[in-house]
Design a protein around this motif. Structure first.
Motif, PDB file in Angstrom:
ATOM      1  N   ILE A  10      -2.689  -7.240  -5.229  1.00 49.51           N
ATOM      2  CA  ILE A  10      -1.700  -6.858  -5.127  1.00 49.51           C
ATOM      3  C   ILE A  10      -0.463  -7.145  -6.583  1.00 49.51           C
ATOM      4  O   ILE A  10       0.167  -7.763  -5.301  1.00 49.51           O
ATOM      5  N   THR A  11      -0.484  -6.710  -7.598  1.00 47.11           N
ATOM      6  CA  THR A  11      -0.180  -6.438  -8.115  1.00 47.11           C
ATOM      7  C   THR A  11       1.777  -5.215  -7.845  1.00 47.11           C
ATOM      8  O   THR A  11       1.105  -3.821  -7.695  1.00 47.11           O
ATOM      9  N   ARG A  12       2.914  -5.874  -8.563  1.00 49.36           N
ATOM     10  CA  ARG A  12       4.146  -3.885  -9.131  1.00 49.36           C
ATOM     11  C   ARG A  12       4.630  -4.722  -9.713  1.00 49.36           C
ATOM     12  O   ARG A  12       5.656  -6.098  -9.691  1.00 49.36           O
ATOM     13  N   THR A  49       9.404  -3.079  -1.141  1.00 46.08           N
ATOM     14  CA  THR A  49       7.998  -3.050  -1.828  1.00 46.08           C
ATOM     15  C   THR A  49       6.668  -3.345  -1.321  1.00 46.08           C
ATOM     16  O   THR A  49       5.611  -2.428  -1.359  1.00 46.08           O
ATOM     17  N   PHE A  50       6.549  -4.677  -0.907  1.00 48.46           N
ATOM     18  CA  PHE A  50       5.483  -4.869  -0.379  1.00 48.46           C
ATOM     19  C   PHE A  50       4.759  -3.832   1.486  1.00 48.46           C
ATOM     20  O   PHE A  50       3.621  -3.565   0.981  1.00 48.46           O
ATOM     21  N   ILE A  53       3.776  -0.525   0.028  1.00 51.03           N
ATOM     22  CA  ILE A  53       2.348   0.540  -0.618  1.00 51.03           C
ATOM     23  C   ILE A  53       1.808  -0.378   0.451  1.00 51.03           C
ATOM     24  O   ILE A  53       0.343   0.202   0.328  1.00 51.03           O
ATOM     25  N   GLU A  59       2.478   3.569  -4.604  1.00 50.58           N
ATOM     26  CA  GLU A  59       1.407   3.362  -5.253  1.00 50.58           C
ATOM     27  C   GLU A  59       1.328   1.566  -5.887  1.00 50.58           C
ATOM     28  O   GLU A  59       2.607   0.942  -6.850  1.00 50.58           O
ATOM     29  N   PRO A  60       0.796   0.421  -5.844  1.00 45.39           N
ATOM     30  CA  PRO A  60       0.731  -0.686  -6.147  1.00 45.39           C
ATOM     31  C   PRO A  60       0.610  -0.434  -7.846  1.00 45.39           C
ATOM     32  O   PRO A  60      -0.237   0.581  -9.070  1.00 45.39           O
ATOM     33  N   THR A  61       0.711  -1.363  -8.759  1.00 46.60           N
ATOM     34  CA  THR A  61       0.857  -1.424 -10.659  1.00 46.60           C
ATOM     35  C   THR A  61      -1.402  -1.679 -10.254  1.00 46.60           C
ATOM     36  O   THR A  61      -1.661  -1.391 -11.873  1.00 46.60           O
TER      37      THR A  61
END
Length: 227
Positions: A10-12, A49-50, A53, A59-61
């Protein structure tokens, strides 16, 4: 043992003054059924944020979130709403009860939204209120409840539709120490008994003995620490 919640890579990121800022950096986490995981970290580390998501609110990036083995990424709003209603339970730091509904009605509303029959709703509400020690408060309005009672109602409401995963966002923040421990003990007990996967974001290290694993989120990375 099944992992009811899984986060893979998971990336944001977001744009900040012409630069790309990374909040979550290829974050991975698996939470098994019957397991309560705590996530700690400094303010601004990305804990909210975590959780957003993981709970399908953001939505994650990049990356993927699985609930009971199925991806929630790329679903439309209606499908996500249904998924949150049926597969996820949320417990917030201020309980977020509806002020004009009695305790029993708070629970009944959630089940009705999921399409349960009135009889099934009533039976499930009675069962949960008994487990939470709130049967005698079923006809009380939120303003008549103590902080600990309100949070117990919030736990019961989160469990009403038998979700696969529970998310708790600072559930002890508005409570004194003894009430906070009581609430987390209650969450841990229900997670074990009902085989949920649960993630709790917290600043309160006094509740960590009730958790199976503890992670720290800092600089976009999630690191496991001894309980």
């Amino acid at each position: 043992m099944n992992n009811r919640l899984e986060l893979h890579d998971i990336t944001r990121t977001f744009a900040d003054g012409g630069f790309q800022r990374t909040i979550l950096d290829r974050l991975n986490l698996k939470v098994a059924e019957g397991e309560l995981v705590a996530v700690m970290g400094p303010s601004g580390s990305g804990k909210s944020t975590f959780l957003s998501i993981a709970g399908g609110l953001l939505e994650p990036t990049g990356g993927e979130v699985l609930i009971d083995g199925k991806s929630i990424i790329g679903q439309d709003k209606q499908a996500l709403s249904e998924l949150r209603l049926r597969k996820m339970g949320f417990i917030f730091q201020n309980a977020n009860l509806i002020p004009y509904l009695k305790v029993e009605e708070q629970l009944m509303l959630v089940a009705k939204l999921a399409g349960s029959s009135k009889e099934a709703c009533a039976a499930r509400a009675d069962e949960l209120l008994q487990k939470m020690g709130l049967t005698h408060r079923k006809n009380a309005y939120p303003h008549k409840l103590s902080g600990g009672e309100r949070q117990r109602v919030a736990i019961a409401r989160a469990l009403m539709n038998a979700p696969a995963v529970l998310f708790a966002d600072e559930p002890t923040a508005s409570l004194d120490a003894s009430r906070g421990l009581e609430v987390v003990a209650m969450i841990a007990k229900q997670v074990k008994e009902q085989r949920k996967s649960a993630v709790m974001v917290t600043h309160d290290d006094r509740v960590l003995p009730y958790c199976d694993r503890v992670f720290y989120l800092e600089k976009g990375k999630l690191t496991e620490h001894p309980v």
